[in-house]
Write an enzyme that holds these catalytic residues in place. Sequence first.
Site, mmCIF file in Angstrom:
data_model
loop_
_atom_site.group_PDB
_atom_site.id
_atom_site.type_symbol
_atom_site.label_atom_id
_atom_site.label_comp_id
_atom_site.label_asym_id
_atom_site.label_seq_id
_atom_site.Cartn_x
_atom_site.Cartn_y
_atom_site.Cartn_z
ATOM 1 N N ARG A 34 0.796 -1.224 0.000
ATOM 2 C CA ARG A 34 0.000 0.000 0.000
ATOM 3 C C ARG A 34 0.832 1.278 0.000
ATOM 4 N NH1 ARG A 34 -2.780 -0.480 5.938
ATOM 5 N NH2 ARG A 34 -4.135 1.124 5.070
ATOM 6 N N ASP B 44 -13.344 -2.662 14.367
ATOM 7 C CA ASP B 44 -14.192 -1.748 13.590
ATOM 8 C C ASP B 44 -15.666 -2.023 13.895
ATOM 9 O OD1 ASP B 44 -11.729 -1.179 12.412
ATOM 10 O OD2 ASP B 44 -12.088 -2.626 10.803
HETATM 11 O O1 KDG Z 1 -9.481 -3.188 11.126
HETATM 12 C C1 KDG Z 1 -9.390 -4.093 10.078
HETATM 13 C C2 KDG Z 1 -8.351 -3.578 9.173
HETATM 14 O O2 KDG Z 1 -7.097 -3.791 9.755
HETATM 15 C C3 KDG Z 1 -8.344 -4.200 7.863
HETATM 16 O O3 KDG Z 1 -9.609 -4.175 7.276
HETATM 17 C C4 KDG Z 1 -7.295 -3.598 6.971
HETATM 18 O O4 KDG Z 1 -7.687 -1.257 7.086
HETATM 19 C C5 KDG Z 1 -6.949 -2.181 7.257
HETATM 20 C C6 KDG Z 1 -5.611 -1.888 7.766
HETATM 21 O O5 KDG Z 1 -5.108 -0.832 7.401
HETATM 22 O O6 KDG Z 1 -5.048 -2.654 8.525
#
Ligand code: KDG
Length: 308
Positions: free
Chosen positions: A103, A252
């Site tokens: 990313r 979340d």
């Molecule tokens: O909270 C869950 C997230 O960790 C997952 O969906 C991926 O957004 C994410 C991350 O940056 O870790």
Amino acid sequence: RPDAVCVGETMAVLHSAEPLAAGASLTLGTGGAESNVAVALARLGHTAAWVSRVGDDPFGRIVTDAVAERGVDVSGVTVDPGRPTGLYVKDTAPGGAGVLYYRSSSAASALSAVDADRVWSFGARLVHLSGITPALSAQAAALVEHLLTGHSDAGALRSFDVNHRPALWPARAAAHILLDLARRADVVFVGRDEAERLWGTPTAEDVRAVLPEVPTLVVKDAEHGATCFSGADAVFEPSPEVDVVEAVGAGDAFAAGFLSGLLDGLPVRSRLRLGHAVAGEVLRSRGDTLEDPPRSVAEIREGGPVSR
Ligand code: KDG
């Protein structure tokens, strides 16, 4: 006017059911902490929008469609033709490598203060952010700071999930930034172990001592329970027992359950119980997001609202 706007990166997810090896089959999904909250809020009957940036690529379209299909307004998502959509791999089977991110330089890492107007234009009652975004880039960090401190015509509540991701930045780099951001929010979620790693605070009360001014502070202690501090009050609600399939996304889900109760004006204990109920549903599933609210949500809501 949506109840909530959630801001942050959502990635394509490649999930491997067995430890990664040549020829392994990967299942394509969608995952992003803040859009997980938006989806769960929508599933719980609220109106929610998601603001982010994605690449002009199949993954960008797939993640945007997936969030939209689950009832979230995606009109605040910008397509950036110059950067790819982020990707992550869940190699979470026993013996696997865990979560792997692809990313850096993603479209969402170019989120910046320029995006704030799009957030405010929704006039939402609540803006939800997380500590993942400031780890993406300096300009994304500036957006989070701006949204937590800047003027909101709608008088939006600012919600912040600390969400320290060690794979993005080590605790020593994140600790003071995340503490400073949390101090600016109206509602803060943090894991007890996460707070201990960041701030050396072993108990929920110790966390309250470093964040004394936060109007609503929720310290989550995994399978033990969660404590909500508001003013001088502290309410602890134990976690129900759950057979965990996969934990990704449970934090979340907890935030969405709690915020749902807050938006509905439910008492603190009901908000915590909603958090546990929604998190439990995600813990029992392989996906990162809430598909259908558990039946206990209706029972908890029957307790009814109280004045805030
Ligand atoms: O909270 C869950 C997230 O960790 C997952 O969906 C991926 O957004 C994410 C991350 O940056 O870790």
